[in-house]
Motif scaffolding. Structure first.
Motif, PDB file in Angstrom:
ATOM      1  N   TYR A  82      31.766  27.239  49.975  1.00  0.00           N
ATOM      2  CA  TYR A  82      30.937  27.264  50.067  1.00  0.00           C
ATOM      3  C   TYR A  82      30.269  25.759  51.101  1.00  0.00           C
ATOM      4  CZ  TYR A  82      26.568  25.870  47.788  1.00  0.00           C
ATOM      5  OH  TYR A  82      24.995  25.032  47.304  1.00  0.00           O
ATOM      6  N   VAL A  83      29.864  25.992  51.874  1.00  0.00           N
ATOM      7  CA  VAL A  83      29.753  24.814  52.828  1.00  0.00           C
ATOM      8  C   VAL A  83      28.619  24.590  54.075  1.00  0.00           C
ATOM      9  CG1 VAL A  83      30.947  26.165  55.269  1.00  0.00           C
ATOM     10  CG2 VAL A  83      31.374  23.443  54.738  1.00  0.00           C
ATOM     11  N   GLY A  84      27.984  23.830  54.467  1.00  0.00           N
ATOM     12  CA  GLY A  84      26.985  23.925  55.211  1.00  0.00           C
ATOM     13  C   GLY A  84      25.683  23.378  54.564  1.00  0.00           C
ATOM     14  N   VAL A  85      25.976  23.130  53.260  1.00  0.00           N
ATOM     15  CA  VAL A  85      24.687  21.284  53.065  1.00  0.00           C
ATOM     16  C   VAL A  85      24.706  20.665  54.168  1.00  0.00           C
ATOM     17  CG1 VAL A  85      23.687  20.675  51.558  1.00  0.00           C
ATOM     18  CG2 VAL A  85      24.238  23.049  50.879  1.00  0.00           C
ATOM     19  N   ASN A  86      26.135  19.550  53.994  1.00  0.00           N
ATOM     20  CA  ASN A  86      26.692  18.370  54.585  1.00  0.00           C
ATOM     21  C   ASN A  86      25.883  18.837  56.075  1.00  0.00           C
ATOM     22  OD1 ASN A  86      26.635  16.666  52.201  1.00  0.00           O
ATOM     23  ND2 ASN A  86      28.397  17.849  51.862  1.00  0.00           N
ATOM     24  N   ASP A  87      26.474  19.781  56.491  1.00  0.00           N
ATOM     25  CA  ASP A  87      25.816  19.690  57.988  1.00  0.00           C
ATOM     26  C   ASP A  87      24.408  19.575  58.658  1.00  0.00           C
ATOM     27  OD1 ASP A  87      28.529  21.502  59.354  1.00  0.00           O
ATOM     28  OD2 ASP A  87      28.588  21.710  57.383  1.00  0.00           O
ATOM     29  N   THR A  88      24.188  20.014  57.207  1.00  0.00           N
ATOM     30  CA  THR A  88      22.109  20.233  57.341  1.00  0.00           C
ATOM     31  C   THR A  88      21.838  19.033  56.771  1.00  0.00           C
ATOM     32  OG1 THR A  88      21.529  21.938  57.654  1.00  0.00           O
ATOM     33  CG2 THR A  88      20.058  21.153  56.668  1.00  0.00           C
ATOM     34  N   TRP A  89      21.868  18.640  55.767  1.00  0.00           N
ATOM     35  CA  TRP A  89      21.230  17.922  54.564  1.00  0.00           C
ATOM     36  C   TRP A  89      21.946  16.017  54.732  1.00  0.00           C
ATOM     37  CZ3 TRP A  89      22.643  15.230  50.190  1.00  0.00           C
ATOM     38  CH2 TRP A  89      21.460  14.953  49.334  1.00  0.00           C
ATOM     39  N   GLN A  90      22.587  16.523  54.968  1.00  0.00           N
ATOM     40  CA  GLN A  90      23.890  14.624  54.741  1.00  0.00           C
ATOM     41  C   GLN A  90      23.349  13.971  55.782  1.00  0.00           C
ATOM     42  OE1 GLN A  90      28.207  14.122  55.383  1.00  0.00           O
ATOM     43  NE2 GLN A  90      27.723  13.671  53.608  1.00  0.00           N
ATOM     44  N   ALA A  91      23.838  14.756  57.366  1.00  0.00           N
ATOM     45  CA  ALA A  91      22.741  14.692  58.385  1.00  0.00           C
ATOM     46  C   ALA A  91      21.926  14.085  58.351  1.00  0.00           C
ATOM     47  CB  ALA A  91      23.483  15.542  59.352  1.00  0.00           C
ATOM     48  N   MET A  92      20.843  14.650  57.733  1.00  0.00           N
ATOM     49  CA  MET A  92      18.979  14.286  58.094  1.00  0.00           C
ATOM     50  C   MET A  92      19.327  13.138  57.413  1.00  0.00           C
ATOM     51  SD  MET A  92      17.304  17.868  58.127  1.00  0.00           S
ATOM     52  CE  MET A  92      17.095  18.917  59.857  1.00  0.00           C
ATOM     53  N   GLN A  93      19.537  13.592  55.895  1.00  0.00           N
ATOM     54  CA  GLN A  93      19.537  11.448  55.013  1.00  0.00           C
ATOM     55  C   GLN A  93      19.554  10.200  55.635  1.00  0.00           C
ATOM     56  OE1 GLN A  93      18.076  12.097  51.511  1.00  0.00           O
ATOM     57  NE2 GLN A  93      17.255  13.852  52.655  1.00  0.00           N
ATOM     58  N   ARG A  94      21.238  10.859  56.273  1.00  0.00           N
ATOM     59  CA  ARG A  94      21.151   9.551  57.450  1.00  0.00           C
ATOM     60  C   ARG A  94      21.068   9.167  58.443  1.00  0.00           C
ATOM     61  NH1 ARG A  94      27.669  10.663  55.714  1.00  0.00           N
ATOM     62  NH2 ARG A  94      27.787   9.895  53.802  1.00  0.00           N
ATOM     63  N   SER A  95      20.041   9.863  59.208  1.00  0.00           N
ATOM     64  CA  SER A  95      18.705  10.517  60.477  1.00  0.00           C
ATOM     65  C   SER A  95      19.989  10.191  61.316  1.00  0.00           C
ATOM     66  CB  SER A  95      18.682   9.508  60.713  1.00  0.00           C
ATOM     67  OG  SER A  95      17.599   9.054  60.366  1.00  0.00           O
ATOM     68  N   GLU A  96      21.562  11.524  61.081  1.00  0.00           N
ATOM     69  CA  GLU A  96      22.211  11.533  62.062  1.00  0.00           C
ATOM     70  C   GLU A  96      22.478  13.053  62.655  1.00  0.00           C
ATOM     71  OE1 GLU A  96      25.807   9.242  59.960  1.00  0.00           O
ATOM     72  OE2 GLU A  96      25.786  11.890  60.512  1.00  0.00           O
ATOM     73  N   PRO A  97      22.420  13.321  64.037  1.00  0.00           N
ATOM     74  CA  PRO A  97      22.773  15.125  64.620  1.00  0.00           C
ATOM     75  C   PRO A  97      23.350  16.153  63.251  1.00  0.00           C
ATOM     76  CG  PRO A  97      23.389  13.378  66.007  1.00  0.00           C
ATOM     77  CD  PRO A  97      23.286  12.705  65.172  1.00  0.00           C
ATOM     78  N   THR A  98      22.347  17.256  63.367  1.00  0.00           N
ATOM     79  CA  THR A  98      23.207  17.811  62.394  1.00  0.00           C
ATOM     80  C   THR A  98      24.189  19.146  63.247  1.00  0.00           C
ATOM     81  OG1 THR A  98      21.658  19.615  63.458  1.00  0.00           O
ATOM     82  CG2 THR A  98      20.737  18.227  61.487  1.00  0.00           C
ATOM     83  N   THR A  99      24.648  19.490  62.030  1.00  0.00           N
ATOM     84  CA  THR A  99      25.919  19.925  63.259  1.00  0.00           C
ATOM     85  C   THR A  99      25.286  21.255  63.815  1.00  0.00           C
ATOM     86  OG1 THR A  99      27.335  19.660  61.078  1.00  0.00           O
ATOM     87  CG2 THR A  99      28.160  21.745  62.704  1.00  0.00           C
ATOM     88  N   SER A 100      25.763  22.068  64.767  1.00  0.00           N
ATOM     89  CA  SER A 100      24.908  22.314  65.640  1.00  0.00           C
ATOM     90  C   SER A 100      25.486  23.623  65.759  1.00  0.00           C
ATOM     91  CB  SER A 100      25.556  22.263  67.729  1.00  0.00           C
ATOM     92  OG  SER A 100      26.519  23.147  67.766  1.00  0.00           O
ATOM     93  N   ALA A 101      24.893  25.262  65.372  1.00  0.00           N
ATOM     94  CA  ALA A 101      24.783  25.880  65.333  1.00  0.00           C
ATOM     95  C   ALA A 101      26.583  26.365  66.011  1.00  0.00           C
ATOM     96  CB  ALA A 101      23.858  27.191  65.855  1.00  0.00           C
ATOM     97  N   ALA A 102      26.458  26.175  66.886  1.00  0.00           N
ATOM     98  CA  ALA A 102      27.676  26.560  67.614  1.00  0.00           C
ATOM     99  C   ALA A 102      29.599  26.232  67.254  1.00  0.00           C
ATOM    100  CB  ALA A 102      27.880  26.341  69.358  1.00  0.00           C
ATOM    101  N   ASP A 103      29.311  25.028  66.560  1.00  0.00           N
ATOM    102  CA  ASP A 103      30.019  23.698  66.015  1.00  0.00           C
ATOM    103  C   ASP A 103      30.445  24.561  64.504  1.00  0.00           C
ATOM    104  OD1 ASP A 103      30.808  23.102  68.458  1.00  0.00           O
ATOM    105  OD2 ASP A 103      29.697  20.723  67.941  1.00  0.00           O
ATOM    106  N   PHE A 104      29.263  24.728  64.119  1.00  0.00           N
ATOM    107  CA  PHE A 104      29.145  25.393  62.904  1.00  0.00           C
ATOM    108  C   PHE A 104      29.901  26.466  62.898  1.00  0.00           C
ATOM    109  CE2 PHE A 104      27.869  27.678  58.619  1.00  0.00           C
ATOM    110  CZ  PHE A 104      27.694  26.418  57.954  1.00  0.00           C
ATOM    111  N   ASP A 105      29.422  27.337  63.579  1.00  0.00           N
ATOM    112  CA  ASP A 105      30.463  29.314  63.577  1.00  0.00           C
ATOM    113  C   ASP A 105      31.818  28.437  64.246  1.00  0.00           C
ATOM    114  OD1 ASP A 105      29.437  31.944  64.865  1.00  0.00           O
ATOM    115  OD2 ASP A 105      30.645  31.471  65.748  1.00  0.00           O
ATOM    116  N   ARG A 106      31.843  28.069  65.167  1.00  0.00           N
ATOM    117  CA  ARG A 106      33.406  27.119  65.396  1.00  0.00           C
ATOM    118  C   ARG A 106      34.179  26.822  64.314  1.00  0.00           C
ATOM    119  NH1 ARG A 106      32.212  24.066  68.971  1.00  0.00           N
ATOM    120  NH2 ARG A 106      31.935  26.056  70.773  1.00  0.00           N
ATOM    121  N   SER A 107      34.120  26.308  63.440  1.00  0.00           N
ATOM    122  CA  SER A 107      34.776  25.731  61.961  1.00  0.00           C
ATOM    123  C   SER A 107      35.505  27.092  61.335  1.00  0.00           C
ATOM    124  CB  SER A 107      34.226  24.626  61.714  1.00  0.00           C
ATOM    125  OG  SER A 107      33.960  23.192  62.763  1.00  0.00           O
TER     126      SER A 107
END
Length: 223
Positions: A82-107
């Motif tokens: 179960y992963v993905g929320v912090n790649d999006t939500w946490q990043a946006m909450q911290r005004s950081e770039p979200t994990t790219s689709a390519a990097d998420f797929d790779r991991s």
């Protein structure tokens, strides 16, 4: 039930939603959906070993970094990711770039490759991440997280993994009358009601995938 079914090890790996304070609990299960799944299996006299390896704040790259020691080393028979929320939500909450689709797929792909290589008979359950709209600022987050859910869905098709479609589960819950706040007060971390929805959805998806871990017609309704 055969000997293999009696000795199965179920590993749940993910972020804070899986973690749910597991280090504060003597049995390490946390207070969330993993505990509810374990209780349901125990209620049906299933002598399985349920292991919670959630870590609060983890993104997909963090899961991959610890996947060998926190999953593969445990010789799992069933792995739930179960992963993905912090790649999006946490990043946006911290005004950081979200994990790219390519990097998420790779991991995610790398974890599945490692599991297939190390434990080729292990079954996989992929839980699609969700957000519920507790405020008006979630549209962009929903779009980004939806892309990650689609990556997981595609990987599930490729690998024959079971899917827990949590976005669909939450839509149905809201249509039935639950408010977003009743599901997850901050839009992300499930309430007790939300965790019950997660546990029931996991059990349903696992049963549909042909599992023999749970017996009886009421198996998909955690108590």
């Amino acid at each position: 039930m055969d000997d293999d079914a009696r000795s199965r090890t179920l590993v749940f790996i993910g972020d804070s939603i899986t973690d749910a304070g597991r280090l504060e609990e003597p049995d390490g299960l946390g207070s969330g959906y993993v505990r509810m799944v374990a209780a349901q299996l125990a209620e049906h006299a299933q002598p399985v070993r349920v292991i919670n390896r959630g870590v609060s704040g983890d993104r997909s790259a963090d899961l991959r970094e610890r996947f060998d020691r926190d999953c593969l080393a445990l010789a799992p028979d069933v792995v739930t990711i179960y992963v993905g929320v912090n790649d999006t939500w946490q990043a946006m909450q911290r005004s950081e770039p979200t994990t790219s689709a390519a990097d998420f797929d790779r991991s995610c792909r790398s974890m599945l490759d490692a599991l297939a290589s190390e434990h080729p008979t292990a079954r996989v359950v992929l839980m699609l991440p969700f957000l519920v709209d507790v405020d008006e600022g979630t549209a962009r987050e929903q779009d980004d997280l939806g892309d990650k859910a689609e990556i997981l869905r595609r990987l599930a098709r490729e690998r024959g993994a079971a899917v827990v479609d949590l976005p669909a589960v939450m839509r149905r819950a809201e249509q039935s009358g639950l408010t977003p706040e009743e599901i997850a007060e901050d839009g992300v971390h499930p309430t007790d009601t939300g965790n019950r929805l997660l546990a029931a959805a996991w059990l349903e998806a696992y049963l549909m995938d042909g599992a023999d871990l749970v017996d009886g017609p009421d198996a998909s309704s955690p108590s």
